[in-house]
Design a protein around this motif. Structure first.
Motif, mmCIF file in Angstrom:
data_model
loop_
_atom_site.group_PDB
_atom_site.id
_atom_site.type_symbol
_atom_site.label_atom_id
_atom_site.label_comp_id
_atom_site.label_asym_id
_atom_site.label_seq_id
_atom_site.Cartn_x
_atom_site.Cartn_y
_atom_site.Cartn_z
ATOM 1 N N ARG A 24 0.853 -1.143 -0.028
ATOM 2 C CA ARG A 24 0.050 -0.236 0.105
ATOM 3 C C ARG A 24 0.772 1.479 0.005
ATOM 4 N NH1 ARG A 24 -3.780 -2.629 3.233
ATOM 5 N NH2 ARG A 24 -2.798 -1.824 5.103
ATOM 6 N N ALA A 25 1.882 1.172 0.623
ATOM 7 C CA ALA A 25 2.859 2.372 0.972
ATOM 8 C C ALA A 25 3.568 2.642 -0.537
ATOM 9 C CB ALA A 25 3.994 2.128 1.899
ATOM 10 N N VAL A 26 3.782 1.459 -1.154
ATOM 11 C CA VAL A 26 4.350 1.931 -2.342
ATOM 12 C C VAL A 26 3.343 2.329 -3.345
ATOM 13 C CG1 VAL A 26 4.934 0.271 -4.615
ATOM 14 C CG2 VAL A 26 5.814 -0.134 -2.306
ATOM 15 N N ALA A 27 2.079 1.835 -3.446
ATOM 16 C CA ALA A 27 0.963 2.430 -4.226
ATOM 17 C C ALA A 27 0.673 3.845 -3.949
ATOM 18 C CB ALA A 27 -0.312 1.383 -4.062
ATOM 19 N N ALA A 28 0.967 4.339 -2.494
ATOM 20 C CA ALA A 28 0.293 5.674 -2.355
ATOM 21 C C ALA A 28 1.734 6.470 -2.005
ATOM 22 C CB ALA A 28 -0.389 5.673 -0.871
ATOM 23 N N GLU A 29 2.919 6.155 -2.384
ATOM 24 C CA GLU A 29 4.079 6.672 -2.207
ATOM 25 C C GLU A 29 4.193 7.783 -2.675
ATOM 26 O OE1 GLU A 29 7.284 4.577 -5.128
ATOM 27 O OE2 GLU A 29 7.514 4.341 -2.890
ATOM 28 N N ALA A 30 3.830 8.329 -4.214
ATOM 29 C CA ALA A 30 4.073 9.605 -4.809
ATOM 30 C C ALA A 30 3.106 10.570 -4.274
ATOM 31 C CB ALA A 30 4.174 9.172 -6.118
ATOM 32 N N VAL A 31 3.646 11.661 -3.985
ATOM 33 C CA VAL A 31 3.044 12.747 -3.687
ATOM 34 C C VAL A 31 3.268 13.966 -4.580
ATOM 35 C CG1 VAL A 31 2.418 14.283 -1.802
ATOM 36 C CG2 VAL A 31 2.758 11.845 -1.182
ATOM 37 N N ALA A 32 2.203 14.351 -5.075
ATOM 38 C CA ALA A 32 2.334 15.461 -6.193
ATOM 39 C C ALA A 32 1.738 16.514 -5.824
ATOM 40 C CB ALA A 32 1.928 14.843 -7.397
ATOM 41 N N ARG A 33 2.002 17.643 -6.241
ATOM 42 C CA ARG A 33 1.622 19.164 -6.074
ATOM 43 C C ARG A 33 2.109 20.039 -7.027
ATOM 44 N NH1 ARG A 33 4.274 23.156 -2.724
ATOM 45 N NH2 ARG A 33 5.918 22.119 -2.099
ATOM 46 N N LEU A 34 1.217 20.970 -7.379
ATOM 47 C CA LEU A 34 1.256 22.037 -8.627
ATOM 48 C C LEU A 34 1.664 23.152 -7.696
ATOM 49 C CD1 LEU A 34 -1.561 21.707 -11.203
ATOM 50 C CD2 LEU A 34 1.016 21.025 -11.425
ATOM 51 N N ASP A 35 2.852 23.822 -8.349
ATOM 52 C CA ASP A 35 3.150 25.069 -7.385
ATOM 53 C C ASP A 35 3.368 26.149 -8.688
ATOM 54 O OD1 ASP A 35 3.782 26.035 -5.099
ATOM 55 O OD2 ASP A 35 5.812 25.500 -5.162
ATOM 56 N N TYR A 47 0.716 30.087 -19.196
ATOM 57 C CA TYR A 47 1.303 30.006 -17.577
ATOM 58 C C TYR A 47 2.387 28.837 -17.688
ATOM 59 C CZ TYR A 47 -2.669 32.718 -15.841
ATOM 60 O OH TYR A 47 -3.179 33.977 -15.691
ATOM 61 N N GLU A 48 3.208 28.864 -16.803
ATOM 62 C CA GLU A 48 4.133 28.028 -16.537
ATOM 63 C C GLU A 48 4.083 27.570 -14.984
ATOM 64 O OE1 GLU A 48 7.907 29.236 -18.405
ATOM 65 O OE2 GLU A 48 8.897 28.369 -16.567
ATOM 66 N N CYS A 49 4.149 26.397 -14.762
ATOM 67 C CA CYS A 49 4.293 26.210 -13.324
ATOM 68 C C CYS A 49 5.200 25.211 -12.910
ATOM 69 C CB CYS A 49 2.628 26.107 -12.793
ATOM 70 S SG CYS A 49 2.059 24.425 -13.492
ATOM 71 N N LEU A 50 5.482 24.774 -11.595
ATOM 72 C CA LEU A 50 6.091 23.382 -11.167
ATOM 73 C C LEU A 50 5.239 22.191 -10.638
ATOM 74 C CD1 LEU A 50 9.298 25.009 -9.196
ATOM 75 C CD2 LEU A 50 9.236 23.896 -11.254
ATOM 76 N N LEU A 51 5.795 21.083 -11.033
ATOM 77 C CA LEU A 51 4.992 20.017 -10.442
ATOM 78 C C LEU A 51 6.065 19.341 -9.413
ATOM 79 C CD1 LEU A 51 2.742 17.779 -10.628
ATOM 80 C CD2 LEU A 51 4.000 16.753 -12.554
ATOM 81 N N LEU A 52 5.744 18.911 -8.345
ATOM 82 C CA LEU A 52 6.680 18.478 -7.408
ATOM 83 C C LEU A 52 6.221 17.267 -6.949
ATOM 84 C CD1 LEU A 52 7.009 21.693 -5.178
ATOM 85 C CD2 LEU A 52 8.807 21.056 -6.829
ATOM 86 N N VAL A 53 7.078 16.262 -7.469
ATOM 87 C CA VAL A 53 6.417 14.723 -7.125
ATOM 88 C C VAL A 53 7.724 14.270 -6.026
ATOM 89 C CG1 VAL A 53 5.916 12.560 -7.915
ATOM 90 C CG2 VAL A 53 5.822 14.670 -9.344
#
Lengths: 126, 411
Positions: A24-35, A47-53
């Protein structure tokens, strides 16, 4: 005898649980956010933005195959442009060419290997 | 019984008073009751030509007076055309808002699938032609010169004419005319219009002709960007009055009916403003509005993208990538681009003789009727839904569209 067997069973069960938990941890390990998207986002601008994974521990995940798509839930169409994602370093990805040509509710989706990684709603204004 | 009757008449009187009161105050409400969202939309639609420089980044001649003057002369000059009879102004009539009022598009080519649009404010567009097959105003002009259905010429003839007629008057712009060895014959040469002749030219001749041909296009574009600008309309004056909080002044600019039409126009459920936004009432997008003909070859956005990517005059071939974001991030989705056409401007439609990409409707009433109930085939992608307007609302909307002309006189 029966006591030993049940101990083994419990141990196996625990190992199994540990394995499933890890999965489960592997499945949920990626956390992404737009900045970096301003507020409000306006129509007909580029627009230009950053994606942090990152993984669950906050370490950046490099080398991902990412795609972006967007749509207006109340309409039949997607984004007016085809934005591009390029990798910068250690889990930082830059999105360029993002644009919205209608006011209202938009949904941006980031896909990793074709599977949803991030879904973000935003309201675009004049 | 009498008490019941009295209550009944009392209620009747109250209702009548309410109707009268509401009617009397309707005028105040329509001019004074704009929401913050409405105001934001209206400010976005207010005429502004500030975006021109940004939208013409690949044209370094944009602000040069000599280029603007050369472009003006070329715009009215039939000498570049194959027959010597056709100028830009033959279809885009200056006295009629640069609209094709005489249906010249179809007279030059009865099979023409698109009609020539009006040009006031054209430099504020992102894409050119109904299918967007040109990504700059200057490359649009070049495509017309080599189109057999329009100027029916070639770049060799156009450049030969440019140098012979204008190189002395515009030495700074056309100094390459002195350096190039232009062949006296043949008359035409172009990779598009006379390929065999084009191949016979030397590489240096071809390169020199292309460079001068681009200067020709950029000069025409500089003229259009500098001189063919829409005037302030009654709508723009209305926005200014409302923004200043002067609803009395606003009421003197638009009638109640026109303001009611504006309200419908801004209503997201009616949908006009979703595509017709920005200072030219167009978001520069391409949408399927049930005007294509399935199964027939179409010059729709899908085809326009193919032509653009293949074009030797697209932005990336003549400018730095940072000047070409539209092309760099162009969307190629076939489902959404099949049967899609450019959103046209709604300003200055007074002289427009026909509407939609193929000129199928001869008046705005027919256009509104189309949006009322667009005929679509099952399983076809379409971007619009029936507008569902009452007859009086259609009249209001129509009266508002007529406000978008350049005449800024009072109603």
């Amino acid at each position: 005898m029966s006591h030993r067997i049940s101990s083994r069973m419990i141990a196996a069960l625990l190992a199994c649980c540990a394995f499933l938990g890890a999965a489960r941890a592997v499945a949920a390990e990626a956390v992404a956010r737009l900045d970096g998207l301003p507020a409000p986002v306006l129509v007909n601008q580029f627009y230009e933005c950053l994606l942090l994974v990152t993984d669950a521990d906050g370490a950046g995940l490099p080398g991902l195959r990412l795609q972006i798509r967007g749509r207006m839930p109340e309409h039949a169409h997607g984004l007016p442009t085809a934005p591009r994602i390029s990798e910068e370093s250690g889990g930082r990805y830059r999105i360029k060419g993002l644009s919205f040509n209608m006011p209202g509710r938009w949904v941006i989706e980031i896909l990793r290997d074709g599977k949803p990684l991030l879904r973000q709603e935003l309201t675009v204004q004049f | 019984m009498s008490r019941t009757l009295a209550s009944f008449f009392g209620l009747l009187l109250l209702s009548a008073l309410f109707v009268v009161f509401h009617h009397v105050h309707a005028a105040d409400d329509i001019h004074g009751g704009w929401s913050e969202d409405d105001m934001r939309s209206m400010r976005g639609l207010r005429l502004s030509v500030e975006g021109i420089a940004d939208k013409n980044r690949s044209n370094e001649l944009l602000r040069r007076d000599d280029a603007i003057e050369l472009g003006r002369l070329l715009f009215h000059d039939p000498g570049m055309s194959g027959s010597g009879q056709v100028a830009c102004s033959t279809c885009h009539r200056p006295e009629n808002g640069y609209q094709d009022t005489e249906f010249m598009t179809f007279r030059l080519d009865p099979e023409a699938r698109h009609r020539a649009p009006g040009l006031l404010g054209v430099a504020l567009q992102d894409w050119f032609f109904w299918d967007g097959r040109a990504d700059s105003l200057w490359s649009q002009a070049l495509a017309v010169i080599e189109n057999p259905a329009e100027h029916a010429s070639s770049r060799l003839q156009a450049v030969r004419h440019l140098c012979a007629r204008y190189s002395e008057s515009f030495p700074a712009l056309l100094r390459d005319c002195l350096r190039i060895d232009l062949p006296g014959a043949p008359v035409h040469a172009s990779p598009l219009a006379a390929e065999e002749n084009w191949r016979r030219l030397s590489a240096a001749q071809r390169e020199g002709i292309d460079k001068l041909f681009v200067i020709l296009g950029k000069s025409i574009a500089a003229f259009e960007a500098g001189r063919l600008l829409p005037g302030v309309s009654r709508f723009d004056l209305y926005v200014d009055a409302i923004a200043a909080g002067d609803s009395a002044a606003a009421a003197a600019i638009l009638s109640e009916k026109e303001a009611a039409g504006l309200k419908l126009f801004l209503d997201a459920q009616v949908g006009c403003v979703n595509c017709h936004n920005g200072p030219m009432f167009s978001n520069s997008g391409f949408f399927v509005v049930a005007t294509d003909t399935p199964g027939q070859p179409e010059h729709d956005r899908r085809r326009g993208i193919e032509i653009l990517l293949d074009s030797e005059f697209n932005c990336l071939k003549w400018s730095e990538p940072e000047n070409c974001p539209k092309l760099l991030y162009i969307k190629k989705d076939e489902a959404e681009t099949t049967g899609a056409y450019k959103v046209p401007s709604l300003r200055n439609l007074r002289h427009a003789p026909a509407f939609m990409h193929d000129g199928r409707f001869k008046n705005l009433e027919a256009v509104i009727e189309h949006y009322q109930n667009p005929a679509t085939l099952p399983l076809r992608h379409v971007d619009i839904r029936p507008a569902a307007l009452f007859p009086h609302q259609r009249e209001q909307l129509l009266s508002f569209l007529n406000v978008l002309g350049t005449e800024a006189a009072s109603k």
